[in-house]
Design an enzyme around this catalytic site. Sequence first.
Site, PDB file in Angstrom:
ATOM      1  CB  SER A   1      -2.230   1.706   6.663  1.00  0.00           C
ATOM      2  OG  SER A   1      -2.474   0.381   6.284  1.00  0.00           O
TER       3      SER A   1
ATOM      4  CD  GLU B   1      -2.650   0.957   2.723  1.00  0.00           C
ATOM      5  OE1 GLU B   1      -2.162   0.284   3.659  1.00  0.00           O
ATOM      6  OE2 GLU B   1      -3.726   1.556   2.827  1.00  0.00           O
TER       7      GLU B   1
END
Length: 574
Positions: free
Chosen positions: A318, A279
């Site tokens: 995140s 990510e």
Amino acid sequence: MSTKTIIVDGNEVKTDKEMLIDAIKDIGIKVPSLCHHPDLKPWAVCRLCIVDVDGKIVTSCNTQVREGMKILTHSERILDERKMNLKLILANHPFACESCIRNGYCELQKLAEEMNVKKEEIQGETRNLKSDYSSLSIVREPNKCILCNRCVEACDKQHISILEYNGRGFKTIIGPAFDNILSNTPCVSCGQCALHCPVAAITERNQTREVMHAVNDPTKHVVVQIAPAIRVSVGESLGLEPGTVLTEKLVTALKMLGFDAVLDTSTGADLTTMEEAHEFIERLKNNEKERLPLITSCCPGWVNYCEFFQHDFIKNMSTCKSPHMMLGALIKTYYAKEKNIDPKNIVVVSIMPCTAKKNECNRVEMKNDLMRNVDYVLTTRELASMLKMTGIKVDQLQESAFDNPIETASSAGVMFGATGGVAESVLRTAGFMLTGKKLKKLEFESLRGMKGIKIAEADLDGKKIRVAIVHGLGRTDDLLKQIKSGEVKVDLIEVMACYGGCIGGGGQPIPTTKELIQKRMDAIYKIDDNSELRTSYENPNIQSAYYKFLKEPGSDISHKYLHTRYFTRDPYNP
Ligand code: SF4
Ligand code: SF4
Ligand code: SF4
Ligand code: FES
């Protein structure tokens, strides 16, 4: 700090301590104390730490050392007055030690024993206040409160400040304003109040009974997972040296308690590392300025804080679930299939250093296929109480391995237990994902240690990443102000709500102090030093899980099971 000479009980002593209580402790004399905690500001209300200084009685916890002071620590007058102060505290305490959750590690109970004070010696009026069971993480029992202020200070230090004094005199109650219940406040469930309470007036919500009920249900397959921080801390509750590592012996102990399978949350942390590194790289590659710096999301105390108080940073979080939630999701899918067990019959129990995770496992986003990823969260303290109750002596047991097919964890996953460990683990894997090669140097020493805010540049063999590490929510607030103003510019931020990270978590053994946290941290890094598997992407179990089930980091199936969403929440209307 300059060295001063003082006279303690007739002996000349040199000290560089600032406060008298510490100077006296340094020479081997324990002054009794209840409201004092070494990591909090002194409040000086219990008056148990009194000593005689030049003929005057003073509280040693808030008295600064002065050159030439003459101190008597245990004259007859001092001992009598201390005893009287303790009797007055005990006079209105509901002595129900046998049935109390803190029986055996209550500071008040211990002092009464050490100072030979009996409850019956003074009978005062007791109170019949309502307990607060509204929070999924924390229970308040104000009848047991000795008004020491530690929880107020601990909560203030987190910049949450929801605990305060209500009422006056005998009617004083420590709790949320206007005697509100915790669930009506923006309590982030960090448990720092419970960790610092000397008695059982604030504790974790105990769920050992429900868990043992599930363990004894023959229709259920109960899988327990243990967090990285547990292995280096639970020993303290069992009388072992701080920093004793008990990983494989704990596996045996948990099997003896009746769990069907024992897994390591560090394996879940390996999965988090894979997803988060992917990510992070995607956001960097796509130059997603709005969503950088990426902020870690594995700490539910921080997630709660962000949702209540830091709305501007929600987009930076995140989307990864925390490691035990990822592992829980994997247990009820991949593990269930590999073992040919109906996931509806699987109960997942997480043993965590954390009270916020009790709250986290009830979030609707932590469900897949109409099942919770994790069914119960127990703290380190609850595990210790189960071990004591069953008489299982962990240190005397044989070692056992975790259960397949998810039995291996890298030491990068274990490092999640200490502040800086999540970022270091993610960087090790991000380095590989960016360059296709193992980093020449895996250690990022500048990210380690107890410094409150660490800002450093990490070199991923040519690619420079600016990183900030913070532990404690008060400091997080300070750091985010600097990020907003542009004073600090980084690509990645690791936030842990508790001091030292999870090793100082709200569910950890009591006492927890800076010194003990340091010993737990040293033990975590020693595990990494001695490990042959030091990166998450090299974990063969993780590789198999991707190959057989998850496909690849960031895949649709990974997003379905391993990622989550966040919401802005109104602190005035939680
Ligand atoms: S759990 Fe944390 S936020 Fe909630 S009252 Fe305790 S210290 Fe404050
Ligand atoms: S709840 Fe515990 S920490 Fe808070 S004031 Fe009461 S006794 Fe002290
Ligand atoms: S730092 Fe660890 S123990 Fe503390 S709230 Fe966060 S996840 Fe829980
Ligand atoms: S410990 Fe000093 S007054 Fe309480």
